[in-house]
Design an enzyme around this catalytic site. Structure first.
Site, PDB file in Angstrom:
ATOM      1  N   ASP A   7      18.257  39.448  38.916  1.00 17.49           N
ATOM      2  CA  ASP A   7      18.792  38.088  38.925  1.00 17.49           C
ATOM      3  C   ASP A   7      20.275  38.194  38.581  1.00 17.49           C
ATOM      4  O   ASP A   7      20.635  38.372  37.420  1.00 17.49           O
ATOM      5  CB  ASP A   7      18.064  37.222  37.902  1.00 17.49           C
ATOM      6  CG  ASP A   7      18.572  35.790  37.878  1.00 17.49           C
ATOM      7  OD1 ASP A   7      18.964  35.279  38.945  1.00 17.49           O
ATOM      8  OD2 ASP A   7      18.573  35.179  36.795  1.00 17.49           O
ATOM      9  N   GLU A  66      18.192  38.143  44.066  1.00 14.90           N
ATOM     10  CA  GLU A  66      18.193  36.732  44.438  1.00 14.90           C
ATOM     11  C   GLU A  66      19.491  36.397  45.169  1.00 14.90           C
ATOM     12  O   GLU A  66      20.570  36.837  44.765  1.00 14.90           O
ATOM     13  CB  GLU A  66      18.049  35.861  43.195  1.00 14.90           C
ATOM     14  CG  GLU A  66      17.841  34.399  43.524  1.00 14.90           C
ATOM     15  CD  GLU A  66      17.507  33.584  42.291  1.00 14.90           C
ATOM     16  OE1 GLU A  66      16.357  33.151  42.184  1.00 14.90           O
ATOM     17  OE2 GLU A  66      18.402  33.404  41.442  1.00 14.90           O
ATOM     18  N   ASP A 138      16.735  34.977  32.165  1.00 14.69           N
ATOM     19  CA  ASP A 138      17.268  35.786  33.265  1.00 14.69           C
ATOM     20  C   ASP A 138      16.303  36.927  33.610  1.00 14.69           C
ATOM     21  O   ASP A 138      16.119  37.268  34.775  1.00 14.69           O
ATOM     22  CB  ASP A 138      18.647  36.341  32.906  1.00 14.69           C
ATOM     23  CG  ASP A 138      19.654  35.225  32.637  1.00 14.69           C
ATOM     24  OD1 ASP A 138      19.856  34.387  33.526  1.00 14.69           O
ATOM     25  OD2 ASP A 138      20.208  35.189  31.526  1.00 14.69           O
TER      26      ASP A 138
END
Length: 167
Positions: A7, A66, A138
């Site tokens: 992420d 992502e 996260d």
């Protein structure tokens, strides 16, 4: 297969490693790389070094990152894009294939709803990886990205899809 989910973030870059054996998923590790320094170049370098250590320590077979969404703050979006570049570079440099997934696709895969709240994502990650101790939001997102990637790489036609994701 060992999957690394990332992420991306300039301040906090979440990471999560899972094992996927058939439909069985197992938690390996998760954490957050915190950028150090005030200068952008030094912050990116610290993220690069920390993520490189994660890849070296956990030796994943594949990785997923992502995708960045564009927001109203152009400067913030550019900085996030630079952190995302690190998230793509490190696994690619290690010879890994790297999948990319939109936030809504990750949420829909893990939760069943494309606009799920962060708490829902974390809850479903805990359901799919029993006993996991998540290092923060996260890291939870990174584990969700890894779960999403594991789902799509073992789906029928995954080899073709993996090539499309990498292109």
């Amino acid at each position: 297969m060992r999957v690394l989910g990332i992420d991306p973030g300039l301040r906090n870059l979440g990471w999560g490693v899972i094992e996927a054996e058939g439909s069985r998923l197992t938690h390996v590790a998760n954490g957050v790389c915190h950028s150090e320094g005030t200068d952008l170049a030094l912050r990116l370098l610290s993220l690069y070094r920390q993520l490189s250590e994660v890849v070296g320590q956990y030796n994943p077979d594949t990785a997923a990152v992502e995708q960045t969404f564009v927001n109203k703050d152009a400067v913030g979006t550019l900085k996030l894009g630079q952190a995302r570049g690190i998230a793509l570079l490190v696994p690619a440099q290690a010879g890994l294939s790297v999948g990319e997934y939109a936030p809504n696709k990750v949420k829909k895969t893990v939760v069943g709803v494309g606009h799920a709240a962060k708490q829902q994502v974390e809850h479903m990650v805990k359901m799919q990886l029993p006993g996991v101790d998540i290092a923060g939001p996260d890291a939870a997102d990174a584990l969700a990205i890894a779960i999403c990637h594991a789902h799509y790489i073992r789906a029928p036609g995954a080899a073709l899809q993996e090539r499309r994701v990498r292109a």
